[in-house]
Design an enzyme around this catalytic site. Sequence first.
Site, PDB file in Angstrom:
ATOM      1  N   ARG A 129       0.841  -1.197   0.000  1.00 38.49           N
ATOM      2  CA  ARG A 129       0.000   0.000   0.000  1.00 38.49           C
ATOM      3  C   ARG A 129       0.876   1.246   0.000  1.00 38.49           C
ATOM      4  O   ARG A 129       1.055   1.912   1.016  1.00 38.49           O
ATOM      5  CB  ARG A 129      -0.960  -0.046   1.187  1.00 38.49           C
ATOM      6  CG  ARG A 129      -2.076  -1.046   0.933  1.00 38.49           C
ATOM      7  CD  ARG A 129      -3.173  -1.000   1.953  1.00 38.49           C
ATOM      8  NE  ARG A 129      -4.368  -1.655   1.431  1.00 38.49           N
ATOM      9  CZ  ARG A 129      -5.449  -1.919   2.152  1.00 38.49           C
ATOM     10  NH1 ARG A 129      -5.485  -1.568   3.419  1.00 38.49           N
ATOM     11  NH2 ARG A 129      -6.495  -2.512   1.609  1.00 38.49           N
ATOM     12  N   GLN A 134      -1.111   2.121  -6.039  1.00 36.47           N
ATOM     13  CA  GLN A 134      -2.540   2.300  -5.796  1.00 36.47           C
ATOM     14  C   GLN A 134      -3.399   1.727  -6.915  1.00 36.47           C
ATOM     15  O   GLN A 134      -4.464   1.163  -6.654  1.00 36.47           O
ATOM     16  CB  GLN A 134      -2.853   3.786  -5.607  1.00 36.47           C
ATOM     17  CG  GLN A 134      -2.448   4.320  -4.239  1.00 36.47           C
ATOM     18  CD  GLN A 134      -2.809   5.784  -4.062  1.00 36.47           C
ATOM     19  OE1 GLN A 134      -3.096   6.488  -5.024  1.00 36.47           O
ATOM     20  NE2 GLN A 134      -2.788   6.250  -2.824  1.00 36.47           N
ATOM     21  N   ASP A 137      -3.985  -2.013  -6.326  1.00 41.89           N
ATOM     22  CA  ASP A 137      -4.448  -2.423  -4.999  1.00 41.89           C
ATOM     23  C   ASP A 137      -5.835  -3.053  -5.082  1.00 41.89           C
ATOM     24  O   ASP A 137      -6.857  -2.403  -4.879  1.00 41.89           O
ATOM     25  CB  ASP A 137      -4.453  -1.209  -4.072  1.00 41.89           C
ATOM     26  CG  ASP A 137      -4.727  -1.577  -2.624  1.00 41.89           C
ATOM     27  OD1 ASP A 137      -5.015  -2.763  -2.359  1.00 41.89           O
ATOM     28  OD2 ASP A 137      -4.668  -0.683  -1.761  1.00 41.89           O
ATOM     29  N   SER A 140      -8.147  -3.050  -1.882  1.00 44.67           N
ATOM     30  CA  SER A 140      -8.904  -1.817  -1.670  1.00 44.67           C
ATOM     31  C   SER A 140     -10.082  -1.708  -2.639  1.00 44.67           C
ATOM     32  O   SER A 140     -11.183  -1.316  -2.246  1.00 44.67           O
ATOM     33  CB  SER A 140      -7.987  -0.596  -1.820  1.00 44.67           C
ATOM     34  OG  SER A 140      -7.063  -0.533  -0.752  1.00 44.67           O
ATOM     35  N   TYR A 235      -2.949  -1.110   7.615  1.00 39.74           N
ATOM     36  CA  TYR A 235      -3.779  -2.062   8.329  1.00 39.74           C
ATOM     37  C   TYR A 235      -3.689  -1.816   9.831  1.00 39.74           C
ATOM     38  O   TYR A 235      -2.743  -1.202  10.326  1.00 39.74           O
ATOM     39  CB  TYR A 235      -3.327  -3.506   8.050  1.00 39.74           C
ATOM     40  CG  TYR A 235      -3.486  -3.932   6.623  1.00 39.74           C
ATOM     41  CD1 TYR A 235      -4.711  -4.379   6.149  1.00 39.74           C
ATOM     42  CD2 TYR A 235      -2.411  -3.906   5.739  1.00 39.74           C
ATOM     43  CE1 TYR A 235      -4.861  -4.787   4.834  1.00 39.74           C
ATOM     44  CE2 TYR A 235      -2.557  -4.310   4.422  1.00 39.74           C
ATOM     45  CZ  TYR A 235      -3.789  -4.762   3.981  1.00 39.74           C
ATOM     46  OH  TYR A 235      -3.925  -5.159   2.678  1.00 39.74           O
TER      47      TYR A 235
END
Length: 385
Positions: A129, A134, A137, A140, A235
């Site tokens: 992350r 991004q 990801d 997400s 996290y």
Amino acid sequence: MLKVLIPKERAEGEARVAATPETVKRLVKEGLEVAIEQGAGEGSFLLDERYQAAGGRLITDLTAEWSTADAIFKVSPLGMSSALGKDEAALLKPGAVVISFLQPYRNLPMVKTLAAGKVTALAMELVPRITRAQSMDALSSQANIAGYKAVLLAASRLGKYFPMLMTAAGTIPSAKVVIMGAGVAGLQAVATAKRLGAVVWVSDVRPVVKEQVESLGGKFIDLPAQESGEGQGGYAKEMSKEFLARQQAIIKEHIASADAVITTALIPGKPAPRLLTAEMVQAMRPGSVVVDLAAEQGGNCELTVANQEVVQHRVTILGHTNLPSTMPHDASTLYARNVLELALLVFKGGKLALDLNDEIIKGVLLTHDGQITHGPTAAAVKAAP
């Protein structure tokens, strides 16, 4: 020319696909041959003709294609295949590349098979992350969908309105929603519940997310400040038993007055933290709803049963383990773009160009050249009986 295979997902309840006509077109443009199993996109309402128009080649004999593919893009982890009649990991040719969710902590035999077969496995859940990653990801992108759908499920099961309504017959107060965990799924749940008119309270062990919660209109439940829950990569980390006990005491009164509770707390490689006890559920209002997004890893709620809807103490508890798959078109669109971005980093000019010094590659690489390259997974394999 390297051949990329997109098989039809066969895991129970899985309707997503790892490539869309949009991403196939880009892969072909990059010099890759893309073979798509017939019907692979049907669960996501993506028809075979669209894949062909994008430059893909439809195939019907998966067995022959699987053993000769240079790369395989999937959604679900590798396992026993009804189509192949054997273990998918064992049938890959040496040097093949797999890009998929692989759930390595829960599939250690698969990891060992991939390493023994000299397969290069890139696990989508291991994408670091960081800003540069991004667009890759997938955790997400799929969590965003899960948070949204969780609120809709709660609203559909709740026997009352979410918004406040002023009518000629009197005023109906807003529903109270408590969201436990303010990661990607939790924040999307906050935004969605607010759009539906609910009053939203949020609990999280990371004080840093308070500002994000409040920017979406939620109210943050302040917890004991003696211990931070901030982990690596955005996290939460595993908290002490003492902290969890204090947390439960503080939020118990919010839970007791809630109409809906959505739990989203997960810790990579570990069982989901137990946040909602049977005693807390018993104290909830009759007719209220719990949606547990951590059901696949044991659940945040003590009474959750994976993939079942149960009623305990007159509270409905939903333990769906794959909510993104209930919105397969958009879930596939986003996941396929995540896979594409990672593939563009791995394949250059139609050839494999694996830069082992790249921060993203180092993070996502599970097995390569006969070795388990992901440290925590290697340790888990070594420790396993």
